[in-house]
Design an enzyme around this catalytic site. Structure first.
Site, PDB file in Angstrom:
ATOM      1  N   ARG A  80     -40.739 -45.647 -11.893  1.00 56.52           N
ATOM      2  CA  ARG A  80     -40.196 -46.317 -10.707  1.00 56.52           C
ATOM      3  C   ARG A  80     -38.703 -46.544 -10.911  1.00 56.52           C
ATOM      4  NH1 ARG A  80     -40.095 -52.516  -8.990  1.00 56.52           N
ATOM      5  NH2 ARG A  80     -38.937 -52.136  -7.080  1.00 56.52           N
ATOM      6  N   HIS A 126     -32.843 -51.768  -3.847  1.00 61.31           N
ATOM      7  CA  HIS A 126     -33.028 -52.785  -4.890  1.00 61.31           C
ATOM      8  C   HIS A 126     -31.719 -53.574  -4.995  1.00 61.31           C
ATOM      9  CE1 HIS A 126     -35.703 -53.786  -8.527  1.00 61.31           C
ATOM     10  NE2 HIS A 126     -34.704 -54.655  -8.589  1.00 61.31           N
ATOM     11  N   GLU A 173     -38.390 -56.962  -3.190  1.00 62.23           N
ATOM     12  CA  GLU A 173     -38.314 -58.424  -3.220  1.00 62.23           C
ATOM     13  C   GLU A 173     -37.409 -59.071  -2.174  1.00 62.23           C
ATOM     14  OE1 GLU A 173     -37.433 -59.635  -7.229  1.00 62.23           O
ATOM     15  OE2 GLU A 173     -39.360 -58.935  -7.955  1.00 62.23           O
ATOM     16  N   ASN A 312     -44.798 -57.543  -7.177  1.00 63.35           N
ATOM     17  CA  ASN A 312     -44.018 -57.865  -8.371  1.00 63.35           C
ATOM     18  C   ASN A 312     -44.398 -59.276  -8.775  1.00 63.35           C
ATOM     19  OD1 ASN A 312     -42.678 -55.475  -7.977  1.00 63.35           O
ATOM     20  ND2 ASN A 312     -40.674 -56.391  -7.613  1.00 63.35           N
ATOM     21  N   TYR A 314     -44.605 -62.288 -12.182  1.00 68.96           N
ATOM     22  CA  TYR A 314     -44.217 -62.592 -13.557  1.00 68.96           C
ATOM     23  C   TYR A 314     -44.944 -63.781 -14.156  1.00 68.96           C
ATOM     24  CZ  TYR A 314     -40.495 -59.152 -13.268  1.00 68.96           C
ATOM     25  OH  TYR A 314     -39.813 -57.968 -13.165  1.00 68.96           O
ATOM     26  N   GLU A 378     -43.964 -54.440 -10.620  1.00 67.70           N
ATOM     27  CA  GLU A 378     -43.215 -55.098 -11.710  1.00 67.70           C
ATOM     28  C   GLU A 378     -44.049 -56.194 -12.319  1.00 67.70           C
ATOM     29  OE1 GLU A 378     -39.304 -56.788 -10.922  1.00 67.70           O
ATOM     30  OE2 GLU A 378     -38.756 -54.984  -9.819  1.00 67.70           O
TER      31      GLU A 378
HETATM   32  C1  PNW Z   1     -37.083 -59.123 -10.416  1.00 64.47           C
HETATM   33  N1  PNW Z   1     -37.177 -65.622  -9.888  1.00 64.47           N
HETATM   34  O1  PNW Z   1     -36.247 -60.170 -10.033  1.00 64.47           O
HETATM   35  C2  PNW Z   1     -36.300 -57.867 -10.063  1.00 64.47           C
HETATM   36  O2  PNW Z   1     -36.969 -56.995  -9.198  1.00 64.47           O
HETATM   37  C3  PNW Z   1     -35.714 -57.159 -11.223  1.00 64.47           C
HETATM   38  O3  PNW Z   1     -34.604 -56.394 -10.808  1.00 64.47           O
HETATM   39  C4  PNW Z   1     -35.377 -58.134 -12.323  1.00 64.47           C
HETATM   40  O4  PNW Z   1     -34.682 -57.544 -13.378  1.00 64.47           O
HETATM   41  C5  PNW Z   1     -36.696 -58.738 -12.799  1.00 64.47           C
HETATM   42  O5  PNW Z   1     -37.431 -59.312 -11.745  1.00 64.47           O
HETATM   43  C6  PNW Z   1     -36.560 -59.779 -13.899  1.00 64.47           C
HETATM   44  O6  PNW Z   1     -35.840 -60.892 -13.477  1.00 64.47           O
HETATM   45  C7  PNW Z   1     -36.572 -61.507 -10.046  1.00 64.47           C
HETATM   46  O7  PNW Z   1     -36.168 -66.375  -9.861  1.00 64.47           O
HETATM   47  C8  PNW Z   1     -35.505 -62.384  -9.992  1.00 64.47           C
HETATM   48  O8  PNW Z   1     -38.329 -66.096  -9.871  1.00 64.47           O
HETATM   49  C9  PNW Z   1     -35.710 -63.734  -9.939  1.00 64.47           C
HETATM   50  C10 PNW Z   1     -37.003 -64.231  -9.932  1.00 64.47           C
HETATM   51  C11 PNW Z   1     -38.080 -63.358  -9.975  1.00 64.47           C
HETATM   52  C12 PNW Z   1     -37.858 -61.990 -10.039  1.00 64.47           C
END
Ligand code: PNW
Length: 515
Positions: A80, A126, A173, A312, A314, A378
């Site tokens: 990707r 992006h 995002e 995406n 985390y 992601e």
């Molecule tokens: C994503 N938050 O961004 C992006 O798609 C990527 O480009 C980035 O490198 C990756 O996650 C890691 O940060 C985020 O504040 C940015 O919760 C901020 C947040 C979540 C995802």
């Protein structure tokens, strides 16, 4: 061992690594590329912690062949990456010239991926809006202009690459684009009501206007693809949304409701119109006349405008009603349970702790609510203080390995036990790279499964890369063709790597991987 065969993910399951143009390419002023809003923003004092910018990043505009060779060594099925709008159309607009060198770069990249049996998974946007469009009419703040310009950009990409690209993501995002760029003002273009942060901006109106434009630009690009390209090119197209699982802090009704409100603002803001055809009630209630409305004609284009759910994610947040943060739906987030224990392992970023059950719960929630196949585009972890560790230590990224152990087994359980239709998984990220300001402090080595030595641009697989290569090798049903091919062996120690500049002289690191 018994004779029963452990169930696996289907042979069609896609896995690979993810990146984005501005985070890896560098070479920002070559071959006719126009500026993006991140070029100057990342150079402003105080915007990024140590003043690093995207001028070199991981130098992937020059080292793309080596990147592909490494991906091939990892044995990924897909990669990707994103296209830089201002490389393809330097000034961005619908009447501005297309840059043949920009087209050629991505065309070569796509060809080389396919030659290596790697499926290109392409993000059109992006975050790197052409600076000229921001200057000309305010970029995403100007719906009528930006939708037309984005659709023309998408058209150029479908025409130039769509014969070979069958997986398109329109936007990465939108919550981050809108809230971080126009609300909190921490991402380009950095607009905010906070006058210490930005001379211009209105955090109470602009994020919602921008989000509305992003939805419409996405939807009209998908309409174009379906009407003019899908029949001949046969690809899939959709959007990818960020969103973390929201768990009630306790079982009090107001906190159970708060967790839903958190999901409504983080995910439903975009997913509800796109998959269900309306903004969430909670958003309407919260914003009233500040939430733009779709015309019936627009809504007909928006509803159903994604072939799949692009996810995406985390982390997981424990949610409590209250606080004054509209961007979180007036919900307070914490990682500390009522009994004082932490939810999981703390990452380098304050907003990230490891909690695999939340990943499984989110997959189930999205599957039940939106009822479309899910592509996880992601998912990743930033190891605490990795940036300041010597390479030998950084390569032993145990917390990241544990994170991926957790999410891969949650993924497998969601698919095989819960029946969720997940079709792809892309860990973020292929390489250490330029990391915006996601931690609200800039760090340049933070999410990669591959360590990058920024002096030499040599790449070194971390333990997490080895874990993922092995895991997907063992947990996807073998296709008929590359039968039972063992994943390639990876070097064990830094000393095992061949010396010399990666890919440019001497034996490449990729040859080292074959050892
Ligand atoms: C994503 N938050 O961004 C992006 O798609 C990527 O480009 C980035 O490198 C990756 O996650 C890691 O940060 C985020 O504040 C940015 O919760 C901020 C947040 C979540 C995802």
């Amino acid at each position: 061992m018994s004779g029963t065969v452990a169930p696996k993910l289907s042979k069609d399951f896609i896995w690979g690594f993810a990146t984005a143009s501005f985070q890896i390419e560098g070479s920002t002023d070559v071959d006719g590329r126009g500026k993006s809003i991140w070029d100057d923003f990342s150079k402003q004092p105080g915007k990024t912690m140590d003043g690093r910018d995207g001028d070199v990043a991981t130098d992937s505009y020059r080292l793309w062949k080596e990147d592909i060779a490494l991906l091939a060594q990892y044995g990924v099925k897909s990669y990707r990456f994103s296209v830089s709008w201002s490389r393809v159309i330097p000034l961005g607009g619908r009447n501005d010239p297309v840059n043949p060198k920009g087209i050629q770069f991505y065309s070569n990249l796509i060809d080389a991926l396919l030659e290596n049996g790697i499926v290109p998974f392409v993000t059109l946007y992006h975050w790197d809006l052409p600076q000229a469009l921001h200057d000309r009419y305010g970029g995403w703040l100007n719906k009528d202009e930006i939708v037309q310009d984005y659709v023309r950009y998408a058209k150029v990409c479908f025409e130039s690459f769509g014969d070979r690209v069958k997986h398109w993501l329109t936007m990465n995002e939108p919550w981050c684009i809108s809230i971080l760029g126009y609300g909190r003002g921490v991402f380009a273009p950095g607009r905010s009501s906070d006058r210490e942060r930005s001379p211009e901006g209105n955090s109470s109106t602009e994020p919602w206007i921008v989000g509305h434009s992003v939805i419409l630009a996405h939807a009209y690009a998908v309409k174009l693809y379906r009407e003019e390209f899908k029949a001949s090119q046969g690809g899939q197209i959709g959007i990818t949304l960020n969103g973390d699982w929201a768990m009630p802090y306790d079982d009090s009704p107001q906190n159970v409701e708060a967790a839903q409100h958190a999901l409504d603002v983080a995910i439903g803001w975009f997913a509800d119109p796109i998959y269900l055809g309306h903004y969430p009630d909670y958003m309407k209630q919260m914003l009233r006349e500040r939430l733009p409305e779709f015309t019936p004609e627009e809504l007909a284009v928006v509803k159903g405008s994604s072939d799949f759910y692009g996810m995406n994610t985390y982390t997981t947040n424990l949610c409590r009603a209250g606080g004054d943060d509209e961007f979180q739906g007036f919900v307070e987030y914490t990682f500390i349970r009522p009994d004082g224990t932490q939810l999981g392992t703390q990452a380098h970023c304050a907003w990230l702790q490891d909690y695999p059950q939340g990943f499984r719960d989110l997959l189930n929630y999205l599957w039940k609510r939106y009822k479309l196949p899910i592509y996880v585009t992601e998912n990743g972890f930033a190891v605490k203080d990795e940036n300041s560790k010597p390479i030998e230590e950084a390569l032993q990224d145990n917390d990241r390995v544990n994170y991926f152990k957790g999410t891969t087994s949650a993924l497998k359980a969601a698919v095989l036990e819960d029946g969720v239709d997940v079709r792809a998984y892309f860990p973020w990220s292929f390489v250490d790279n330029f990391e915006w300001q996601a931690c609200l402090l800039y760090h340049h080595r933070i999410f990669g499964v591959t360590y990058v030595d920024y002096e030499t641009q040599k790449r070194y697989p971390k333990e997490s890369a080895k874990f993922l290569v092995k895991w997907f090798g063992n947990n996807i049903d073998a296709a008929e063709k590359p039968s039972n091919k063992a994943p390639p062996a990876l070097p064990q120690k830094v000393a095992d790597y061949p010396s010399g500049h990666f890919g440019l002289e001497g034996p490449s690191i990729v040859q080292g991987l074959k050892a």
